[in-house]
Write an enzyme that holds these catalytic residues in place. Structure first.
Site, PDB file in Angstrom:
ATOM      1  N   GLY A 252       0.770  -1.243   0.000  1.00 43.05           N
ATOM      2  CA  GLY A 252       0.000   0.000   0.000  1.00 43.05           C
ATOM      3  C   GLY A 252       0.795   1.283   0.000  1.00 43.05           C
ATOM      4  O   GLY A 252       0.217   2.368  -0.152  1.00 43.05           O
ATOM      5  N   GLU A 288       4.213  -6.611   1.887  1.00 38.45           N
ATOM      6  CA  GLU A 288       3.787  -6.958   0.529  1.00 38.45           C
ATOM      7  C   GLU A 288       3.715  -5.729  -0.382  1.00 38.45           C
ATOM      8  O   GLU A 288       2.664  -5.439  -0.935  1.00 38.45           O
ATOM      9  CB  GLU A 288       2.395  -7.598   0.561  1.00 38.45           C
ATOM     10  CG  GLU A 288       2.248  -8.814   1.420  1.00 38.45           C
ATOM     11  CD  GLU A 288       0.794  -9.222   1.590  1.00 38.45           C
ATOM     12  OE1 GLU A 288       0.562 -10.400   1.888  1.00 38.45           O
ATOM     13  OE2 GLU A 288      -0.117  -8.371   1.433  1.00 38.45           O
ATOM     14  N   GLY A 290       3.905  -3.548  -3.653  1.00 35.93           N
ATOM     15  CA  GLY A 290       3.883  -3.761  -5.097  1.00 35.93           C
ATOM     16  C   GLY A 290       4.338  -2.479  -5.767  1.00 35.93           C
ATOM     17  O   GLY A 290       5.483  -2.312  -6.174  1.00 35.93           O
ATOM     18  N   ARG A 291       3.396  -1.522  -5.804  1.00 28.18           N
ATOM     19  CA  ARG A 291       3.636  -0.229  -6.443  1.00 28.18           C
ATOM     20  C   ARG A 291       4.941   0.427  -6.009  1.00 28.18           C
ATOM     21  O   ARG A 291       5.683   0.949  -6.839  1.00 28.18           O
ATOM     22  CB  ARG A 291       2.456   0.672  -6.046  1.00 28.18           C
ATOM     23  CG  ARG A 291       2.348   1.967  -6.779  1.00 28.18           C
ATOM     24  CD  ARG A 291       1.213   2.795  -6.178  1.00 28.18           C
ATOM     25  NE  ARG A 291       0.002   2.034  -5.962  1.00 28.18           N
ATOM     26  CZ  ARG A 291      -1.005   1.933  -6.825  1.00 28.18           C
ATOM     27  NH1 ARG A 291      -0.949   2.563  -7.975  1.00 28.18           N
ATOM     28  NH2 ARG A 291      -2.072   1.215  -6.532  1.00 28.18           N
ATOM     29  N   ARG A 327      -5.144   2.947 -15.770  1.00 20.34           N
ATOM     30  CA  ARG A 327      -5.332   3.684 -14.515  1.00 20.34           C
ATOM     31  C   ARG A 327      -6.047   5.027 -14.676  1.00 20.34           C
ATOM     32  O   ARG A 327      -6.942   5.329 -13.883  1.00 20.34           O
ATOM     33  CB  ARG A 327      -3.994   3.865 -13.782  1.00 20.34           C
ATOM     34  CG  ARG A 327      -3.317   2.524 -13.422  1.00 20.34           C
ATOM     35  CD  ARG A 327      -2.115   2.704 -12.519  1.00 20.34           C
ATOM     36  NE  ARG A 327      -2.502   3.202 -11.212  1.00 20.34           N
ATOM     37  CZ  ARG A 327      -2.361   4.447 -10.821  1.00 20.34           C
ATOM     38  NH1 ARG A 327      -1.774   5.325 -11.585  1.00 20.34           N
ATOM     39  NH2 ARG A 327      -2.795   4.824  -9.639  1.00 20.34           N
ATOM     40  N   TYR A 331      -9.351   4.867 -12.532  1.00 19.85           N
ATOM     41  CA  TYR A 331      -9.274   5.525 -11.223  1.00 19.85           C
ATOM     42  C   TYR A 331      -9.181   7.039 -11.322  1.00 19.85           C
ATOM     43  O   TYR A 331      -8.876   7.687 -10.313  1.00 19.85           O
ATOM     44  CB  TYR A 331      -8.007   5.080 -10.470  1.00 19.85           C
ATOM     45  CG  TYR A 331      -7.745   3.610 -10.360  1.00 19.85           C
ATOM     46  CD1 TYR A 331      -8.696   2.730  -9.834  1.00 19.85           C
ATOM     47  CD2 TYR A 331      -6.514   3.080 -10.732  1.00 19.85           C
ATOM     48  CE1 TYR A 331      -8.420   1.376  -9.701  1.00 19.85           C
ATOM     49  CE2 TYR A 331      -6.225   1.729 -10.599  1.00 19.85           C
ATOM     50  CZ  TYR A 331      -7.180   0.884 -10.087  1.00 19.85           C
ATOM     51  OH  TYR A 331      -6.890  -0.445  -9.949  1.00 19.85           O
ATOM     52  N   CYS A 360     -12.048   3.680 -29.066  1.00 13.93           N
ATOM     53  CA  CYS A 360     -13.349   4.320 -29.267  1.00 13.93           C
ATOM     54  C   CYS A 360     -14.139   4.420 -27.973  1.00 13.93           C
ATOM     55  O   CYS A 360     -15.135   3.726 -27.772  1.00 13.93           O
ATOM     56  CB  CYS A 360     -14.117   3.572 -30.335  1.00 13.93           C
ATOM     57  SG  CYS A 360     -13.208   3.596 -31.885  1.00 13.93           S
ATOM     58  N   GLU A 361     -13.652   5.236 -27.060  1.00 18.69           N
ATOM     59  CA  GLU A 361     -14.302   5.511 -25.775  1.00 18.69           C
ATOM     60  C   GLU A 361     -13.882   6.913 -25.364  1.00 18.69           C
ATOM     61  O   GLU A 361     -12.690   7.238 -25.452  1.00 18.69           O
ATOM     62  CB  GLU A 361     -13.759   4.592 -24.666  1.00 18.69           C
ATOM     63  CG  GLU A 361     -13.934   3.121 -24.861  1.00 18.69           C
ATOM     64  CD  GLU A 361     -15.180   2.595 -24.185  1.00 18.69           C
ATOM     65  OE1 GLU A 361     -15.832   3.348 -23.417  1.00 18.69           O
ATOM     66  OE2 GLU A 361     -15.505   1.426 -24.433  1.00 18.69           O
ATOM     67  N   TYR A 389       0.943  -1.665 -12.230  1.00 17.73           N
ATOM     68  CA  TYR A 389      -0.457  -1.666 -12.684  1.00 17.73           C
ATOM     69  C   TYR A 389      -0.598  -0.996 -14.053  1.00 17.73           C
ATOM     70  O   TYR A 389      -1.607  -0.359 -14.348  1.00 17.73           O
ATOM     71  CB  TYR A 389      -1.375  -1.007 -11.639  1.00 17.73           C
ATOM     72  CG  TYR A 389      -1.204  -1.632 -10.261  1.00 17.73           C
ATOM     73  CD1 TYR A 389      -1.738  -2.893  -9.999  1.00 17.73           C
ATOM     74  CD2 TYR A 389      -0.485  -0.998  -9.256  1.00 17.73           C
ATOM     75  CE1 TYR A 389      -1.544  -3.489  -8.762  1.00 17.73           C
ATOM     76  CE2 TYR A 389      -0.288  -1.592  -8.013  1.00 17.73           C
ATOM     77  CZ  TYR A 389      -0.832  -2.838  -7.768  1.00 17.73           C
ATOM     78  OH  TYR A 389      -0.636  -3.434  -6.562  1.00 17.73           O
TER      79      TYR A 389
HETATM   80  C1  LIG Z   1      -2.526  -5.384  -4.226  1.00 17.87           C
HETATM   81  C2  LIG Z   1      -2.041  -5.948  -2.941  1.00 17.87           C
HETATM   82  C3  LIG Z   1      -0.802  -5.591  -2.425  1.00 17.87           C
HETATM   83  C4  LIG Z   1       0.093  -4.559  -3.067  1.00 17.87           C
HETATM   84  O1  LIG Z   1      -0.435  -3.292  -3.050  1.00 17.87           O
HETATM   85  P1  LIG Z   1       0.476  -2.036  -3.454  1.00 17.87           P
HETATM   86  O2  LIG Z   1      -0.393  -0.884  -3.251  1.00 17.87           O
HETATM   87  O3  LIG Z   1       0.849  -2.223  -4.876  1.00 17.87           O
HETATM   88  O4  LIG Z   1       1.658  -2.040  -2.564  1.00 17.87           O
HETATM   89  C5  LIG Z   1      -0.370  -6.206  -1.259  1.00 17.87           C
HETATM   90  N1  LIG Z   1      -1.143  -7.121  -0.632  1.00 17.87           N
HETATM   91  C6  LIG Z   1      -2.340  -7.485  -1.084  1.00 17.87           C
HETATM   92  C7  LIG Z   1      -3.139  -8.490  -0.353  1.00 17.87           C
HETATM   93  C8  LIG Z   1      -2.842  -6.917  -2.261  1.00 17.87           C
HETATM   94  O5  LIG Z   1      -4.049  -7.268  -2.701  1.00 17.87           O
END
Ligand SMILES: *Cc1c(COP(=O)(O)O)cnc(C)c1O
Length: 438
Positions: A252, A288, A290-291, A327, A331, A360-361, A389
């Site tokens: 997150g 965890e 990601g981004r 995105r 969003y 076409c949107e 993403y």
């Molecule tokens: C999507 C997700 C993440 C990663 O989220 P980021 O915002 O990209 O860091 C981590 N854990 C779970 C369970 C997720 O669904």
């Protein structure tokens, strides 16, 4: 480093454009030259930028028993996962496809955590057979399924309960996951019951807590609040004699999509909040992200196809579209966009452009009213913050093939996903010739 991988394209492009002045360097490669070497649109990722993020995070976590599991859904391309594997990271997966990608990239099963509200029986079985480290369990039905499937296979599954701490992550509604009204996780009251009944499930070792309250979080306070709720529950469980071996704090961490506007959480403060909440915890902490690891390491390079205008608006129609980068449409996300040019338009005044794709949107708009140097067909644009993403959410809508991805590392580049051919795109489709009756 010497390019051991194909850099002929760059050399050729450099030779054919001897008069082009240098533009921005992207991990040691001139961005305009890169854009001329490969057909646009395509994604480019900086290996060094990703490694730097990993190093920053690992440094902030120094001294803790912590494992970083990259959230594969942010960028599942094999070469990116190989980079994560090489740095010793684990993976947070949400499907069998992500499991297979992670294993293929060399991430050990023991460092894989399996999240998601709708794991199928087949996916649970496959993950058990592969030996994934932990299942993050989101419902009592899923807990029962895990027990049943593990029992059938004579396996013991290690599991964590995903707690929904009911905090507002103050991010976009579609990427907020930690409020009671969201589909994710269970309440602390429900989780308490799961631990009380743990003896009835001989094939599930429920010894972990998990949460993930949302994505692109830019404020520490909701994180701190969620951590404290999770920690209070851990203390209560410990007092009641339940052993908790791992606490997974989710991902997150927000990134900068808009320069001088987005202010990410400082890592030190985040780790400090974690340490304060979990003081006395002797197990393993799992993160965890990601981004955070990949978003700012990526750009989407796209070229202007047409310019058009009316009394109200100036449009740049570019060769990338919502199917390549969803995105902004999904969003209303902001991505900084720059013209990649040696003269940057010189002294001519900037123009407010709506940057749109060919799909076409009306929603196929990458950005509105962006001030850019005057642009003409053929000009190259860099869409920033496209490493997470981006490619992973792309589709072939409007029968546009999936675009190429390139990894850049110290002045060299390697194609890590070729652009889909038309035949790739229609592979699997067939005429309706073999009809069956039921
Ligand atoms: C999507 C997700 C993440 C990663 O989220 P980021 O915002 O990209 O860091 C981590 N854990 C779970 C369970 C997720 O669904």
């Amino acid at each position: 480093m010497e390019c051991s991988i194909d850099s002929a394209g760059i050399a050729a492009a450099q030779a054919s454009q001897p008069t082009v002045a240098e533009t921005e360097r992207f991990d040691g490669i001139d961005l305009l030259t890169l854009g001329n070497a490969i057909a646009t649109p395509f994604y480019a990722y900086s290996a060094n930028a990703i490694r730097q993020r990993i190093a920053d995070l690992q440094q902030a976590l120094a001294g803790m028993d912590a494992v970083v599991c990259f959230a594969v859904k942010a960028n599942p391309t094999l070469a990116i996962l190989q980079l994560m594997a090489k740095a010793g990271l684990g993976a947070d997966i949400v499907s069998s496809g992500e499991l297979r990608r992670s294993l293929r990239a060399g991430i050990p099963a023991s460092r894989i955590v399996f999240s998601g509200v709708g794991k199928s029986d087949a996916e649970i079985a496959e993950a058990l057979d592969a030996g994934v480290g932990r299942f993050n369990i989101e419902s009592v039905d899923e807990l029962a399924a895990l027990q049943r499937i593990a029992h059938q296979r004579g396996a013991i599954a290690r599991a964590a309960v995903r707690i929904n701490p009911d905090v507002d992550a103050r991010t976009h509604g579609k990427i907020s996951t930690g409020k009671a009204e969201n589909k994710f996780g269970v309440s602390i009251d429900e989780a308490r019951q799961w631990f009380a009944d743990a003896d009835r499930r001989g094939n599930v070792r429920l010894d972990g807590l998990h949460m993930h309250i949302g994505s692109q979080i830019l404020e520490l306070e909701p994180m701190r609040q969620a951590l404290q709720r999770l920690a209070a529950f851990w203390r209560e469980l410990t007092k009641d004699g339940h052993r908790i071996d791992s606490i997974d704090v989710g991902g997150g961490l927000g990134v900068v999509y808009r320069k001088e506007h987005d202010r990410p959480i400082e890592l030190q403060g985040y780790v400090q909040a974690m340490k304060e909440a979990l003081v006395g915890f002797e197990g393993r902490v799992i993160l965890e992200p990601g981004r955070y690891l990949v978003a700012e390491a990526g750009v989407l390079l796209t070229r202007v196809i047409r310019t058009k205008g009316n009394d109200e608006r100036r449009f740049l129609v570019v060769d990338a579209a919502m199917n390549d980068l969803l995105r902004p449409s999904l969003y209303d996300a902001w991505h900084d966009i720059d013209k990649v040019a040696s003269d940057e338009g010189g002294t001519r005044p900037r123009v407010a452009y709506d940057i749109v794709g060919p799909v076409c949107e009306t929603g196929d708009t990458l950005a509105t009213a962006r001030m850019l140097p005057p642009c003409a067909p053929g000009d190259l644009l860099a869409v920033r913050g496209a490493g997470a993403y981006g490619a992973s959410m792309s589709s072939t809508y409007n029968s546009r093939p999936l675009i190429a991805e390139v990894l850049v590392d110290d002045g060299c580049y390697a194609l890590i996903r070729r652009k889909q051919s038309f035949e790739d795109m229609v592979a699997g489709e067939q005429a309706a010739t073999s009809w069956r009756a039921l």
